[in-house]
Design an enzyme around this catalytic site. Structure first.
Site, PDB file in Angstrom:
ATOM      1  N   LEU A 114      -1.348   7.375   2.314  1.00 58.81           N
ATOM      2  CA  LEU A 114      -0.596   8.092   3.342  1.00 58.81           C
ATOM      3  C   LEU A 114       0.157   7.161   4.321  1.00 58.81           C
ATOM      4  O   LEU A 114       1.270   7.749   4.507  1.00 58.81           O
ATOM      5  CB  LEU A 114      -1.531   9.068   4.270  1.00 58.81           C
ATOM      6  CG  LEU A 114      -1.885  10.265   3.444  1.00 58.81           C
ATOM      7  CD1 LEU A 114      -3.054  11.049   4.253  1.00 58.81           C
ATOM      8  CD2 LEU A 114      -0.871  10.808   3.009  1.00 58.81           C
ATOM      9  N   ARG A 138     -15.145   8.118  13.823  1.00 51.99           N
ATOM     10  CA  ARG A 138     -13.851   8.973  13.418  1.00 51.99           C
ATOM     11  C   ARG A 138     -14.335  10.274  13.321  1.00 51.99           C
ATOM     12  O   ARG A 138     -15.325  10.580  12.633  1.00 51.99           O
ATOM     13  CB  ARG A 138     -13.111   8.390  12.264  1.00 51.99           C
ATOM     14  CG  ARG A 138     -12.099   9.339  12.095  1.00 51.99           C
ATOM     15  CD  ARG A 138     -11.161   8.782  10.887  1.00 51.99           C
ATOM     16  NE  ARG A 138     -11.816   8.906   9.494  1.00 51.99           N
ATOM     17  CZ  ARG A 138     -11.923   9.913   8.895  1.00 51.99           C
ATOM     18  NH1 ARG A 138     -11.447  11.023   8.934  1.00 51.99           N
ATOM     19  NH2 ARG A 138     -12.685   9.920   7.492  1.00 51.99           N
ATOM     20  N   GLU A 157      -5.684   3.140   7.871  1.00 56.45           N
ATOM     21  CA  GLU A 157      -7.134   2.821   7.945  1.00 56.45           C
ATOM     22  C   GLU A 157      -7.320   1.183   8.136  1.00 56.45           C
ATOM     23  O   GLU A 157      -8.392   0.884   8.545  1.00 56.45           O
ATOM     24  CB  GLU A 157      -7.805   3.282   6.616  1.00 56.45           C
ATOM     25  CG  GLU A 157      -9.505   3.067   6.965  1.00 56.45           C
ATOM     26  CD  GLU A 157     -10.262   3.823   5.903  1.00 56.45           C
ATOM     27  OE1 GLU A 157      -9.694   4.761   5.193  1.00 56.45           O
ATOM     28  OE2 GLU A 157     -11.374   3.443   5.553  1.00 56.45           O
ATOM     29  N   GLY A 162       0.601  -1.277  -0.002  1.00 60.43           N
ATOM     30  CA  GLY A 162       0.051  -0.017  -0.084  1.00 60.43           C
ATOM     31  C   GLY A 162       0.868   1.232   0.283  1.00 60.43           C
ATOM     32  O   GLY A 162       1.890   1.314   0.760  1.00 60.43           O
ATOM     33  N   HIS A 185     -20.965   9.144   6.326  1.00 61.16           N
ATOM     34  CA  HIS A 185     -20.523  10.353   6.281  1.00 61.16           C
ATOM     35  C   HIS A 185     -21.965  11.135   5.786  1.00 61.16           C
ATOM     36  O   HIS A 185     -22.713  10.776   4.808  1.00 61.16           O
ATOM     37  CB  HIS A 185     -19.777  10.763   5.160  1.00 61.16           C
ATOM     38  CG  HIS A 185     -18.891  11.962   5.327  1.00 61.16           C
ATOM     39  ND1 HIS A 185     -19.770  13.183   4.894  1.00 61.16           N
ATOM     40  CD2 HIS A 185     -17.747  12.227   5.743  1.00 61.16           C
ATOM     41  CE1 HIS A 185     -19.102  14.202   5.394  1.00 61.16           C
ATOM     42  NE2 HIS A 185     -17.618  13.745   5.656  1.00 61.16           N
ATOM     43  N   ARG A 220     -20.160  13.169  12.829  1.00 59.53           N
ATOM     44  CA  ARG A 220     -20.896  12.574  11.464  1.00 59.53           C
ATOM     45  C   ARG A 220     -22.024  11.620  11.803  1.00 59.53           C
ATOM     46  O   ARG A 220     -22.921  11.555  11.062  1.00 59.53           O
ATOM     47  CB  ARG A 220     -19.707  11.910  10.790  1.00 59.53           C
ATOM     48  CG  ARG A 220     -18.614  12.689  10.208  1.00 59.53           C
ATOM     49  CD  ARG A 220     -17.464  12.059   9.711  1.00 59.53           C
ATOM     50  NE  ARG A 220     -16.653  13.091   9.092  1.00 59.53           N
ATOM     51  CZ  ARG A 220     -15.623  12.904   8.485  1.00 59.53           C
ATOM     52  NH1 ARG A 220     -14.826  11.716   8.240  1.00 59.53           N
ATOM     53  NH2 ARG A 220     -14.806  13.829   7.820  1.00 59.53           N
ATOM     54  N   LEU A 273      -6.222  11.159   7.987  1.00 58.03           N
ATOM     55  CA  LEU A 273      -5.074  11.867   7.389  1.00 58.03           C
ATOM     56  C   LEU A 273      -3.871  11.725   8.565  1.00 58.03           C
ATOM     57  O   LEU A 273      -2.834  11.472   8.365  1.00 58.03           O
ATOM     58  CB  LEU A 273      -5.144  13.005   6.589  1.00 58.03           C
ATOM     59  CG  LEU A 273      -6.192  13.103   5.723  1.00 58.03           C
ATOM     60  CD1 LEU A 273      -6.315  14.258   4.978  1.00 58.03           C
ATOM     61  CD2 LEU A 273      -6.007  11.984   4.622  1.00 58.03           C
ATOM     62  N   SER A 316     -17.128  17.657   1.250  1.00 51.68           N
ATOM     63  CA  SER A 316     -16.256  17.559   2.442  1.00 51.68           C
ATOM     64  C   SER A 316     -17.069  18.132   3.384  1.00 51.68           C
ATOM     65  O   SER A 316     -17.879  19.132   3.559  1.00 51.68           O
ATOM     66  CB  SER A 316     -15.088  18.531   2.133  1.00 51.68           C
ATOM     67  OG  SER A 316     -14.489  18.758   3.337  1.00 51.68           O
TER      68      SER A 316
END
Ligand SMILES: Cc1cc2nc3c(=O)[nH]c(=O)nc-3n(C[C@H](O)[C@H](O)[C@H](O)COP(=O)(O)OP(=O)(O)OC[C@H]3O[C@@H](n4cnc5c(N)ncnc54)[C@H](O)[C@@H]3O)c2cc1C
Ligand code: SF4
Ligand code: FES
Lengths: 249, 665
Positions: free
Chosen positions: B42, B462, B452, B39, B265, B336, B468, B283
């Site tokens: 990030l 979360r 993740e 992977g 979300h 959320r 990130l 977003s």
């Protein structure tokens, strides 16, 4: 709506390819171009045929995977969009749509619409970075104020998604827009300045090595770039390249 | 038997003490140690670059054609850090506290505190790499707010924060590739973990271009393979995001933690048709300035649907700003899970504003006016007209969220500068993942998980802008050190051979599985099955869950899995580039994972975070946690059938935070 598709079929690298015709009915204007291709592929599979291979992942215009040359334009009609963001409402009922892969010696076809763009990675590896280790023990992020204007310009250049539309569009297959975007981003920021001379030379050398063509300033790349990367970046890079070459000699 | 290996001592000192006491591998020995990082998001890019800098030999894989295209690239809104640049009272403790509370008290204190501690360094690191974060006129970094918190600690680069951070990590990775310290394998998919004497010693990978099955050995394997939201078929994840690497690890003995903790979300573009392949996020940062509402009266809903009224025709008093009404303290910036359920509640009650009944408004009209007025003042415009104010306000919004507004217009053909956006919740992130200890090691020695793909930091929900942060914390600052603790035993091991029985067996298994799919005489394409799985998951294991549905879902998934293996049609050859085959192998794993998610949701008979059990709610419909019975991590051990997995409980101990029913009212 109904459309006729003419899609490039090529079994593998170094094989002869040709356009293949398929008729599609009941295409909705709200479908994205790739969703339309999904439907086509689903039909082909059910008929016992092979689907068309194409690259895609995020489907929201940011990963830079999708790469189709549609009706003679990289990412199709429409400005500032990638193929995955193109919707079928941009086409007319009854229209014939030609779909081809990116064509450039530096982007060999893997299969059908999928090409190998690893040359872009190698250009970045040649110097598209700041040589700082990842220890985190650097100075505080706010220690060096950066004028908002410079930061914004660096950001604009940094939004390049590495899709290759600029190369596919250019009659010389030049990668100048892509390379200059990275060079500009880093040279506009104080963190990137110390290495800017060697960076530009190394990246341009690698670009030449990969077989990309020369830039003759036609500006076609800027028009087709889905992220609106400006050709002023090319001018900025040319200046940097000239002065770097002069001073390093 | 589950040892989370959390260091002793006061919370704020655990990480430093641990770093001081951890075993190290000296630089000369690192040259003899190989690590595979799967992977390049990030977590993976940052881990691979950092491990290579330390001196290890790293092999890195991604299934995309370039590491830069990993799904992290799509993250929009921002990244948290407790810098307290805004001087609004932020601190490491507050970031820690908000994250534990936001996670509804189902995460580990020690891990979250470490995350908060290293958060500041991430920003320093990224700026040093040339990440162009947004700045104020004075040249300093700008911040915005995200849901569930009352400070401004989110750093951002317009709506492309993930892209900029990933390109930063990709540049660090590229630098190590150019030095020969990382061998990069693009278009390679990990198909199996290879264990030797109980330890992870390599992987089987498929070269996606040629179809070749390859063996790769190493002293340790790190999975940074992202989340599994695509179990729902429709999600905001990239099309290729999958669970396969983590699931294969699970079947090899790594416990899977809290698989049912998924994040829905609240602000995504609603579904428009059955051909839909993915959903697009708008977003969370938009909730800084957008207000969410539906009409107060059903007559107005009717009028909007039949076109006799526009949303802009409704007066203030005719609108129900239901988040501001129900949660005055946090308003539109509730976390959320709360925002999503509230949208569902309004739509289920018949107030949805599009033809499917599944949409609410996100409206910027008042932000245009608010910003317009300030802008007029700063530009010294005397007595500006209403139009001028709105125009100026639109420019400000454009500079903040321009790309999101463009994206919205492109997809929906509506102009969000003129009319409110329509949004609805969608699957977005998975808090569950491979169980890891404090060193990020799974229950298989030598097999690590970061980003993740692990379960560690976000509990049952979360908070925005913290994935990130976690991905980069794990990759830059945690794993490169903690992995040494394990590898210190391997300095004399020498190269791991791939010519062993274990590799033979693993390779054969992978080839057999692929062969079974390719030579299956079915008649139904992979996507059809994936859509059906998605529907089961969304309806029965989505925003609200109950015992009866979950039991039924398990039965339905088992049936679907059988049908898939007997009836899927995978065209083409296994010895060539074959995207349909990739989809098929990934779906085979989702079809097992889905069952495990339902089992986990079934056994957790409380509501917490994103997991809402209808049986466990307060009289006014809020989630009701059951701390007495469920303050633990569910870590599942694979036993052969996903729904017969064995449950291990890691009790969560809160020494520093008092457990409270979450309230955002
Ligand atoms: C639309 C969107 C917006 C978001 N916005 C935000 C935000 O503003 N702030 C925030 O904090 N978080 C955000 N998130 C969440 C965040 O982006 C992700 O959680 C995070 O980026 C995950 O990073 P990762 O490194 O763990 O995995 P990923 O970035 O998903 O990378 C996974 C990598 O693993 C590779 N891989 C997977 N399986 C295999 C295999 N079998 N073999 C080989 N390689 C494999 C892939 O190629 C890829 O390189 C957002 C998420 C989405 C979907
Ligand atoms: S410059 Fe534009 S067209 Fe070229 S790779 Fe970057 S985003 Fe694509
Ligand atoms: S699929 Fe990611 S940019 Fe098109």
């Amino acid at each position: 709506m109904n459309i006729t598709l003419k899609v490039w079929r090529q079994k593998g690298p170094n094989q002869v390819g040709a356009m293949e015709t398929h008729k599609m009915t009941e295409v909705s204007g709200d479908m994205s171009f790739l969703e339309m291709m999904d439907v086509l592929n689903g039909n082909l599979i059910r008929e016992g045929k092979e689907p068309f291979a194409f690259d895609h992942d995020c489907r929201e215009g940011i990963c830079g995977s999708c790469s189709m040359f549609i009706n003679g334009e990289a990412h199709g009609p429409g400005r500032n969009v990638t193929t995955c963001q193109l919707h079928m409402r941009s086409f007319k009922d009854g229209e014939t749509i030609h779909v081809e892969p990116w064509r450039s010696a530096a982007f060999p076809v893997i299969k059908d619409l999928s090409v190998d763009r690893s040359s872009f990675d190698r250009i970045i590896q040649a110097g598209g970075y700041v040589s700082v280790n990842t220890s985190g023990e650097t100075i505080d992020a706010n220690a060096i104020p950066i004028p908002k204007h410079d930061a914004d310009q660096a950001f604009d250049a940094a939004t390049c998604i590495g899709c290759g539309a600029c190369v596919a569009t250019c009659k010389n297959s030049s990668a100048m827009l892509f390379v200059s975007a990275k060079v500009s981003q880093l040279s506009l920021l104080p963190q990137g300045k110390p290495e800017s001379k060697q960076r530009v030379i190394r990246m341009v050398d690698q670009m030449d090595l990969e077989g990309f063509g020369n830039c003759t300033n036609t500006g076609a790349c800027e028009v087709e770039c889905p992220k609106g990367i400006s050709i002023t970046n090319i001018a900025r890079m040319n200046r940097a390249f000239l002065s770097s070459n002069l001073t390093s000699k | 038997m589950l040892d989370s290996r959390i260091p002793e001592g006061p919370l704020a000192e655990k990480w430093n003490t641990h770093k001081d006491n951890i075993r190290l591998v000296n630089p000369a020995n690192k040259r003899d140690i190989d690590i595979i990082v799967v992977g390049t998001g990030l977590a993976g890019s940052s881990a691979a670059a950092s491990l290579a800098e330390l001196g290890y030999n790293v092999k890195s894989l991604c299934f995309q054609d370039s590491p830069r295209r990993a799904h992290s690239i799509a993250a929009q809104g921002g990244i948290n850090a407790s810098k307290n640049y805004q001087n609004d009272g932020d601190s490491v403790y507050r970031l820690f506290y908000d994250t534990v509370k936001g996670g509804d008290y189902r995460s580990r204190e020690a891990n979250v505190h470490r995350l908060a501690e290293v958060s500041s360094n991430i920003i320093d690191q990224c700026v040093a790499q040339g990440v162009p974060f947004a700045r104020e006129y004075g040249g300093l970094l700008d911040n915005r707010s995200f849901g569930g918190v009352q400070v401004s600690r989110t750093f951002y680069a317009k709506g492309q924060t993930g892209q900029q951070l990933l390109l930063g990590a990709y540049s660090a990775l590229s630098r190590q590739i150019s030095k020969g310290k990382v061998e990069m394998l693009n278009r390679h998919e990990m198909m199996e973990v290879v264990k030797v004497d109980g330890k992870a010693r390599g992987i089987i990978a498929r070269n996606l271009v040629t179809g070749e099955i390859e063996r790769h050995s190493a002293h340790a394997v790190v999975l940074c393979t992202g989340g599994y939201g695509n179990a729902f078929y429709l999600s905001t994840n990239a099309m290729g995001s999958n669970v396969s690497a983590a699931w294969k690890a699970h079947k090899q003995g790594s416990f899977f933690a809290n698989p049912c903790f998924t994040q829905i979300h609240p602000t995504c573009i609603p579904v428009s048709g059955h051909y839909q392949s993915k959903l697009t996020l708008m977003s969370e940062s938009l909730r800084n300035d957008g207000r969410i509402w539906v009409p107060k009266s059903k007559d107005d809903v009717e009028a909007i649907l039949n076109g006799s009224k526009l949303p802009t025709d409704l007066k203030e008093e005719e609108r129900d700003y239901y988040l501001e009404r129900r949660y005055p303290a946090f308003g539109n910036l509730v976390p959320r899970d709360v925002a999503s359920r509230a949208a569902k509640e309004r739509c289920d009650a018949g107030f949805g504003v599009n033809k499917t009944g599944h949409a609410v408004y996100l409206d910027f009209a008042s932000a245009f006016v608010r910003y317009g007025k300030t802008e007029a003042l700063t530009r010294g415009i005397q007595n500006p007209s209403d139009e001028t104010i709105v125009e100026l306000g639109r420019e400000v919004i454009k500079s903040k969220y321009g790309n999101l507004f463009d994206m919205y217009k492109q997809i929906t053909d509506d102009n969000p500068y003129e009319t409110p956006m329509m949004i609805y919740p969608a699957v977005h992130y998975t808090m569950g993942g491979l169980w890891v200890d404090y060193n990020l090691m799974t229950t298989v020695p030598g097999l690590f998980a970061a980003g993740e793909a692990n379960f560690s930091d976000h509990g049952a929900n979360r908070l925005g802008a913290s994935a990130l942060m976690q991905g980069l914390a794990d990759g830059y600052f945690v794993l490169p050190y903690t992995i040494g603790d394990y590898l210190a035993d391997d300095i004399r091991t020498g190269k791991i051979s791939t010519e062993t029985q274990e590799f033979d067996a693993a390779e054969k298994k992978v080839k057999d599985e692929i062969q079974a799919l390719i030579s299956n005489n079915g008649d139904t394409p992979v996507d059809d099955f994936h859509r059906r799985l998605g529907l089961i998951m969304w309806e029965k294991c989505g925003m609200a869950r109950n015992e009866k549905d979950l039991k039924q879902a398990i039965a339905e998934i088992q049936e679907l899995r059988k049908e898939f293996h007997s009836n899927v049609l995978v065209p083409g050859s296994e010895n060539a580039f074959n995207p349909e085959l990739e989809k098929a192998t990934r779906l085979a794993d989702f079809l097992e994972l889905g069952e495990a998610m339902c089992l986990d949701a079934l056994t957790r008979a409380e509501s917490c975070g994103g997991h809402f059990r209808e049986e466990s709610q307060t009289p006014d419909g809020e989630a009701l946690r059951d701390d007495e019975n469920y303050t633990f991590v569910s870590a599942w051990e694979y036993t052969g059938t996903p729904s017969e997995a064995k449950l291990h409980k890691e009790d969560l101990i809160y020494d520093n935070i008092e457990l409270k029913q979450r309230s955002y009212k």
